[in-house]
Write a protein that holds these residues in place. Structure first.
Motif, PDB file in Angstrom:
ATOM      1  N   UNK A 146      -3.144  11.982   3.307  1.00 11.66           N
ATOM      2  CA  UNK A 146      -3.397  10.544   3.219  1.00 11.66           C
ATOM      3  C   UNK A 146      -2.130   9.758   3.553  1.00 11.66           C
ATOM      4  N   UNK A 147      -0.993  10.209   3.047  1.00 11.89           N
ATOM      5  CA  UNK A 147       0.268   9.508   3.296  1.00 11.89           C
ATOM      6  C   UNK A 147       0.628   9.522   4.782  1.00 11.89           C
ATOM      7  N   UNK A 148       0.374  10.640   5.428  1.00 12.56           N
ATOM      8  CA  UNK A 148       0.623  10.722   6.870  1.00 12.56           C
ATOM      9  C   UNK A 148      -0.241   9.703   7.608  1.00 12.56           C
ATOM     10  N   UNK A 149      -1.520   9.665   7.264  1.00  3.19           N
ATOM     11  CA  UNK A 149      -2.431   8.670   7.856  1.00  3.19           C
ATOM     12  C   UNK A 149      -1.944   7.250   7.569  1.00  3.19           C
TER      13      UNK A 149
ATOM     14  N   UNK B  75      -5.013  11.629  -5.681  1.00  6.67           N
ATOM     15  CA  UNK B  75      -6.093  12.557  -6.032  1.00  6.67           C
ATOM     16  C   UNK B  75      -5.652  13.674  -6.970  1.00  6.67           C
ATOM     17  N   UNK B  76      -4.338  13.912  -7.044  1.00  5.51           N
ATOM     18  CA  UNK B  76      -3.846  15.067  -7.781  1.00  5.51           C
ATOM     19  C   UNK B  76      -3.774  16.323  -6.940  1.00  5.51           C
ATOM     20  N   UNK B  77      -4.396  16.297  -5.750  1.00  9.23           N
ATOM     21  CA  UNK B  77      -4.335  17.437  -4.829  1.00  9.23           C
ATOM     22  C   UNK B  77      -3.211  17.182  -3.830  1.00  9.23           C
ATOM     23  N   UNK B  78      -2.231  18.062  -3.818  1.00 10.15           N
ATOM     24  CA  UNK B  78      -1.016  17.821  -3.050  1.00 10.15           C
ATOM     25  C   UNK B  78      -1.298  17.648  -1.566  1.00 10.15           C
ATOM     26  N   UNK B  79      -2.079  18.522  -0.981  1.00 10.93           N
ATOM     27  CA  UNK B  79      -2.315  18.462   0.467  1.00 10.93           C
ATOM     28  C   UNK B  79      -3.108  17.212   0.834  1.00 10.93           C
ATOM     29  N   UNK B  80      -4.128  16.884   0.047  1.00  7.29           N
ATOM     30  CA  UNK B  80      -4.914  15.683   0.351  1.00  7.29           C
ATOM     31  C   UNK B  80      -4.042  14.436   0.244  1.00  7.29           C
TER      32      UNK B  80
ATOM     33  N   UNK C 268       0.821  -1.212   0.000  1.00  3.85           N
ATOM     34  CA  UNK C 268       0.000   0.000   0.000  1.00  3.85           C
ATOM     35  C   UNK C 268       0.853   1.260   0.000  1.00  3.85           C
ATOM     36  N   UNK C 269       1.873   1.306   0.837  1.00  5.98           N
ATOM     37  CA  UNK C 269       2.732   2.492   0.834  1.00  5.98           C
ATOM     38  C   UNK C 269       3.448   2.621  -0.507  1.00  5.98           C
ATOM     39  N   UNK C 270       3.937   1.497  -1.040  1.00 10.22           N
ATOM     40  CA  UNK C 270       4.569   1.527  -2.357  1.00 10.22           C
ATOM     41  C   UNK C 270       3.586   2.025  -3.421  1.00 10.22           C
ATOM     42  N   UNK C 271       2.410   1.419  -3.477  1.00 12.33           N
ATOM     43  CA  UNK C 271       1.449   1.777  -4.517  1.00 12.33           C
ATOM     44  C   UNK C 271       1.015   3.223  -4.446  1.00 12.33           C
TER      45      UNK C 271
END
Length: 304
Positions: A148-151, A139-144, A38-41
């Motif tokens: 998500x990556x932090x979560x 999503x293409x939105x940098x902050x989102x 998941x982190x890789x993908x």
């Protein structure tokens, strides 16, 4: 493009005996919801799809370098799973297959790992549910995406801690120890990226769950060498701009050994990839492999 190095990111101790149930637990760290697939993908496709790479280079470089590291994490967990499934191997020749030499495999929780995969790792979780694209967010939105990556990294941390609590074999525990340290780096990096963009000091939420790595013996050597403060570029020349986020005016998280953060060009020294010895009774690499060994030996000599 990518370059492959024939080493693991961390050296793993050899198991003394097969432990397929421990391998099944470790599968959660490969193909589970918060596993390395998941982190890789997520980071891979986010880096491929990244908008305005040039104008947002520090953030693009951060995601790209972490993505490259995740390739090695998939390799590390997969190797640990194969080691635990197979143990030291069994080179007994002329095994009498009529005597049900693997009768005990009926009682292990992931019998398919033996029956279909010969003890190898697969992109699935600890219950053999396949990893799939639904676990990727881009999503293409940098902050989102960064949020998500932090979560994702915090979720991965609780997964690693829970799997660690189930394991007694040093092979699986070493996998968890290394990944807990490196996952902490990634969570910290995404928190700093969000702070640079929004001003929100999200790194104050770390560590989540709130247990310091000092309590995990297998983390200690990585903490002592400063791995928790290092972000690797995994490139000889590219992605140095991640230093705009992972910068030396930032310091290690509270509870970890103190020091300034640093970008390291290239990759960690790592450790030797262990030899997975065959199990001839399981037809891996074959029932009577001497002929293919001889063919490979001749080809090897010809290549030198």
């Amino acid at each position: 493009m990518f370059m492959r190095i024939d080493r693991l990111q961390a050296e793993l101790p050899q198991p003394k005996r097969p432990d397929p149930n421990a391998a099944a637990a470790l599968q959660e760290l490969l193909g589970g919801k918060y596993g390395e697939m998941s982190t890789l993908g997520n980071y891979m496709f986010q880096s491929f799809n990244f908008r305005n790479k040039t104008k947002l280079r520090p953030f693009y470089s951060l995601v790209s370098s972490i993505f490259a590291e995740e390739l090695g994490h998939v390799e590390l967990v997969s190797t640990g799973i194969a080691m635990l499934n197979n143990g030291p191997g069994d080179d007994t020749e002329n095994v009498d297959v009529s005597k049900a030499p693997f009768h005990d495999m009926q009682d292990v929780r992931l019998a398919g790992s033996f029956l279909s995969n010969g003890g190898g790792a697969m992109p699935m979780n600890s219950n053999a549910a396949s990893w799939n694209m639904d676990m990727v967010t881009t999503t293409g939105n940098l902050i989102i995406d960064l949020l998500h990556n932090f979560h994702l990294e915090c979720g991965a941390r609780i997964h690693k801690l829970r799997v660690y609590e189930t394991l007694k074999d040093p092979t699986g525990r070493e996998v968890c120890g290394y990944l807990l340290v490196r996952g902490s780096v990634h969570a910290h990096a995404y928190a700093l990226a969000l702070k640079k963009l929004t001003g929100v000091e999200i790194e104050k939420m770390l560590p989540t769950p709130n247990i310091v790595l000092d309590k995990i013996p297998e983390c200690q050597k990585y903490l002592q060498e400063g791995s928790h403060r290092r972000l690797y570029s995994f490139s000889p020349d590219d992605y140095a701009e991640a230093a705009g986020v992972w910068s030396n005016d930032e310091v290690a998280l509270p509870g970890d050994p103190p020091g300034q953060l640093e970008i390291v060009d290239g990759l960690p020294e790592g450790g030797k990839i262990p030899e997975l010895d065959g199990n001839y009774g399981a037809f891996a690499p074959d029932y009577a492999p001497q002929e293919i060994f001889e063919i490979a030996s001749k080809l090897y000599k010809k290549s030198r």
